[in-house]
Design a protein around this motif. Structure first.
Motif, PDB file in Angstrom:
ATOM      1  N   SER A  38       0.830  -1.213   0.000  1.00 28.81           N
ATOM      2  CA  SER A  38       0.000   0.000   0.000  1.00 28.81           C
ATOM      3  C   SER A  38       0.859   1.256   0.000  1.00 28.81           C
ATOM      4  N   SER A  41       2.611   1.596  -3.315  1.00 26.52           N
ATOM      5  CA  SER A  41       1.630   1.961  -4.331  1.00 26.52           C
ATOM      6  C   SER A  41       1.271   3.443  -4.236  1.00 26.52           C
ATOM      7  N   GLU A  42       1.085   3.945  -3.031  1.00 26.50           N
ATOM      8  CA  GLU A  42       0.789   5.372  -2.830  1.00 26.50           C
ATOM      9  C   GLU A  42       1.952   6.247  -3.297  1.00 26.50           C
ATOM     10  N   LYS A  45       1.789   6.341  -7.036  1.00 25.01           N
ATOM     11  CA  LYS A  45       0.672   7.206  -7.442  1.00 25.01           C
ATOM     12  C   LYS A  45       1.043   8.683  -7.291  1.00 25.01           C
ATOM     13  N   ALA A  46       1.648   9.039  -6.169  1.00 24.60           N
ATOM     14  CA  ALA A  46       2.055  10.433  -5.942  1.00 24.60           C
ATOM     15  C   ALA A  46       3.098  10.873  -6.961  1.00 24.60           C
ATOM     16  N   VAL A  48       3.519   9.677 -10.021  1.00 32.35           N
ATOM     17  CA  VAL A  48       2.865   9.820 -11.323  1.00 32.35           C
ATOM     18  C   VAL A  48       2.068  11.124 -11.376  1.00 32.35           C
ATOM     19  N   GLU A  49       1.351  11.436 -10.296  1.00 30.22           N
ATOM     20  CA  GLU A  49       0.582  12.687 -10.259  1.00 30.22           C
ATOM     21  C   GLU A  49       1.499  13.900 -10.345  1.00 30.22           C
TER      22      GLU A  49
END
Length: 111
Positions: A38, A41-42, A45-46, A48-49
Protein backbone atom coordinates in the motif's frame (compact mmCIF):
# COMPACT_ATOMS: atom_id res chain seq x y z
CA UNK A 1 9.38 8.60 -11.32
CA UNK A 2 12.57 8.04 -9.41
CA UNK A 3 14.28 4.66 -9.15
CA UNK A 4 13.88 4.40 -5.37
CA UNK A 5 10.08 4.55 -5.72
CA UNK A 6 10.13 1.74 -8.26
CA UNK A 7 12.61 -0.25 -6.17
CA UNK A 8 10.37 0.02 -3.10
CA UNK A 9 7.36 -1.17 -5.07
CA UNK A 10 9.31 -4.03 -6.61
CA UNK A 11 10.64 -5.10 -3.21
CA UNK A 12 7.17 -5.01 -1.66
CA UNK A 13 5.78 -7.14 -4.49
CA UNK A 14 8.65 -9.64 -4.15
CA UNK A 15 8.11 -9.99 -0.39
CA UNK A 16 4.36 -10.50 -0.81
CA UNK A 17 4.98 -13.03 -3.58
CA UNK A 18 7.33 -15.02 -1.32
CA UNK A 19 4.60 -15.24 1.32
CA UNK A 20 2.08 -16.40 -1.27
CA UNK A 21 4.45 -18.96 -2.80
CA UNK A 22 5.28 -20.36 0.64
CA UNK A 23 1.59 -20.50 1.52
CA UNK A 24 2.49 -18.62 4.67
CA UNK A 25 0.10 -18.55 7.58
CA UNK A 26 2.05 -15.81 9.36
CA UNK A 27 -0.66 -13.16 9.77
CA UNK A 28 1.80 -10.47 10.94
CA UNK A 29 4.05 -11.03 7.89
CA UNK A 30 1.01 -10.81 5.59
CA UNK A 31 -0.17 -7.60 7.24
CA UNK A 32 3.32 -6.12 6.92
CA UNK A 33 3.42 -7.12 3.24
CA UNK A 34 0.05 -5.48 2.61
CA UNK A 35 1.21 -2.28 4.36
CA UNK A 36 4.42 -2.27 2.30
CA UNK A 37 2.46 -2.76 -0.92
CA UNK A 38 0.00 0.00 0.00
CA UNK A 39 2.76 2.41 0.95
CA UNK A 40 4.77 1.69 -2.21
CA UNK A 41 1.63 1.96 -4.33
CA UNK A 42 0.79 5.37 -2.83
CA UNK A 43 4.35 6.56 -3.50
CA UNK A 44 4.05 5.49 -7.14
CA UNK A 45 0.67 7.21 -7.44
CA UNK A 46 2.05 10.43 -5.94
CA UNK A 47 5.05 10.31 -8.25
CA UNK A 48 2.87 9.82 -11.32
CA UNK A 49 0.58 12.69 -10.26
CA UNK A 50 3.58 14.96 -9.71
CA UNK A 51 4.97 14.08 -13.14
CA UNK A 52 1.58 14.69 -14.75
CA UNK A 53 1.37 18.08 -13.03
CA UNK A 54 4.88 18.98 -14.18
CA UNK A 55 4.03 17.93 -17.74
CA UNK A 56 0.82 19.97 -17.71
CA UNK A 57 2.69 23.03 -16.39
CA UNK A 58 5.37 22.62 -19.04
CA UNK A 59 2.75 22.43 -21.77
CA UNK A 60 0.90 25.45 -20.39
CA UNK A 61 4.14 27.45 -20.22
CA UNK A 62 5.06 26.40 -23.75
CA UNK A 63 1.64 27.60 -24.91
CA UNK A 64 2.05 30.94 -23.15
CA UNK A 65 5.49 31.42 -24.65
CA UNK A 66 4.21 30.58 -28.13
CA UNK A 67 1.25 32.94 -27.78
CA UNK A 68 3.32 35.94 -26.75
CA UNK A 69 6.21 35.56 -29.15
CA UNK A 70 8.41 33.69 -26.70
CA UNK A 71 8.19 36.36 -24.01
CA UNK A 72 7.63 34.49 -20.74
CA UNK A 73 6.92 37.70 -18.80
CA UNK A 74 3.20 38.22 -19.26
CA UNK A 75 2.49 39.80 -15.88
CA UNK A 76 2.19 43.55 -16.22
CA UNK A 77 3.57 43.98 -12.71
CA UNK A 78 6.88 42.41 -13.73
CA UNK A 79 8.35 45.64 -15.04
CA UNK A 80 5.54 48.14 -14.94
CA UNK A 81 4.58 47.74 -18.59
CA UNK A 82 0.99 46.70 -19.27
CA UNK A 83 1.88 45.17 -22.62
CA UNK A 84 3.30 41.88 -21.38
CA UNK A 85 6.74 43.22 -20.54
CA UNK A 86 7.60 44.44 -24.04
CA UNK A 87 9.10 47.91 -24.24
CA UNK A 88 7.63 50.03 -26.96
CA UNK A 89 9.71 52.69 -28.70
CA UNK A 90 9.39 56.09 -27.10
CA UNK A 91 7.30 58.67 -28.93
CA UNK A 92 9.09 61.61 -30.55
CA UNK A 93 9.07 64.67 -28.35
CA UNK A 94 7.87 68.05 -29.52
CA UNK A 95 10.37 70.96 -29.56
CA UNK A 96 10.76 72.85 -26.33
CA UNK A 97 9.30 76.41 -26.32
CA UNK A 98 12.72 78.08 -26.00
CA UNK A 99 14.32 76.16 -28.86
CA UNK A 100 14.59 77.80 -32.27
CA UNK A 101 13.20 76.04 -35.31
CA UNK A 102 15.87 75.23 -37.83
CA UNK A 103 16.26 77.81 -40.57
CA UNK A 104 17.01 76.95 -44.19
CA UNK A 105 20.57 77.65 -45.23
CA UNK A 106 20.73 80.62 -47.63
CA UNK A 107 22.21 79.87 -51.05
CA UNK A 108 25.91 80.64 -51.43
CA UNK A 109 27.00 82.93 -54.29
CA UNK A 110 28.87 81.11 -57.00
CA UNK A 111 32.19 82.44 -58.19
Amino acid sequence: MDASTLDALSEAIDEAQKLIDAKSTDIKAMQDAVESLSSASEAVKASVEAQNMADANAQANAGLNANNGGNAYTNSNFNGYSNGGVRRPSQPTSPQPDSQPSQPTPPQPQS
